[in-house]
Design an enzyme around this catalytic site. Structure first.
Site, short mmCIF file in Angstrom:
data_model
loop_
_atom_site.label_atom_id
_atom_site.label_comp_id
_atom_site.label_asym_id
_atom_site.label_seq_id
_atom_site.Cartn_x
_atom_site.Cartn_y
_atom_site.Cartn_z
CB CYS A 1 -0.98 0.05 1.19
SG CYS A 1 -2.25 -1.24 1.15
CG ASP A 2 3.50 4.46 1.46
OD1 ASP A 2 3.28 5.15 0.45
OD2 ASP A 2 4.04 4.91 2.49
CB VAL A 3 5.33 0.27 -3.63
CG1 VAL A 3 6.62 0.06 -4.42
CG2 VAL A 3 4.83 -1.04 -3.04
CB THR B 1 3.13 8.42 -0.84
OG1 THR B 1 3.49 7.82 0.41
CG2 THR B 1 3.82 9.76 -0.98
#
Length: 213
Positions: A53-55, A94
């Site tokens: 969910c936040d690569v 992000t």
């Protein structure tokens, strides 16, 4: 202990976007492959389905040999493979790396990580953060990405190497593998497809990268 070992060598963001450090093309390609293998493990090999969910480059740590490790699972979601997976309660990620389905109330799947990975691929090729591109263009980052994907798709259609040279990080001074660059661009374009069903799986991404080694 494992995290500390990697933190000492900083994140991909610290190195890739540092004007005083130059990541050679081979190193960039190996990082792209290593991250793909890590995500493939999370998506396909874990007993339960893990979506990061936040690569993003800040969450890709590098050891002294520049081998990548996916870090910061603070936003990760652990889901049952056989469940409905409708219980992702809030937007995660992000700006600049978030797939469009986060704001369209669609069921969240591993395809959100694949979209983020596509952005990272672009940054490895360009040597710049997508957020910087949006600032330069004075537009929303998602719109800039859509336009960039369209431009890159046209570059792939052309056979002239000069078009590729105009896209790749100028700091490399043309020292890159043309086939590998085209592979990363092609994967980025497919990973950033607005229709998530058209995005590849991480397993297929790994296989494509291995063929281009």
């Amino acid at each position: 202990m494992l995290v500390t070992e990697y933190i000492e060598n900083r994140s991909l963001a610290n190195i890739l976007f540092n004007d005083n450090i130059l990541l050679e093309w081979k190193q960039r390609f190996n990082i792209a492959l290593g991250v793909a293998k890590g995500l493939a493990y999370l998506h396909h090999e874990c007993l339960e389905w893990v979506i990061h969910c936040d690569v993003k480059p800040e969450n890709i740590l590098l050891d002294q040999n520049l081998e990548p490790k996916i870090a910061d699972f603070g936003l990760a979601k652990l889901l049952n493979r056989g469940g409905s997976n409708q219980n992702v309660s809030r937007v995660r990620g992000t700006v600049g790396y978030m797939a469009p389905e986060w704001i369209s109330s669609l069921q969240i799947t591993a395809k959100v990580d694949i979209y983020s990975y596509g952005v990272v691929l672009l940054e490895l090729v360009l040597g710049r953060q997508v957020l910087d591109l949006a600032v330069d263009a004075d537009e929303e980052v998602h719109k800039v990405l859509r336009e960039l994907v369209g431009t890159l798709a046209q570059v792939l259609d052309g056979e002239q190497s000069s078009s590729i040279n105009e896209v790749v990080d100028c700091r490399l001074s043309g020292h890159f593998d043309d086939t590998q660059v085209r592979t990363l661009i092609r994967l980025a374009v497919s990973c950033l497809d607005e229709e998530r069903c058209k995005r590849p799986t991480m397993e297929s991404v790994v296989q494509t990268l291995l063929l281009a080694e």
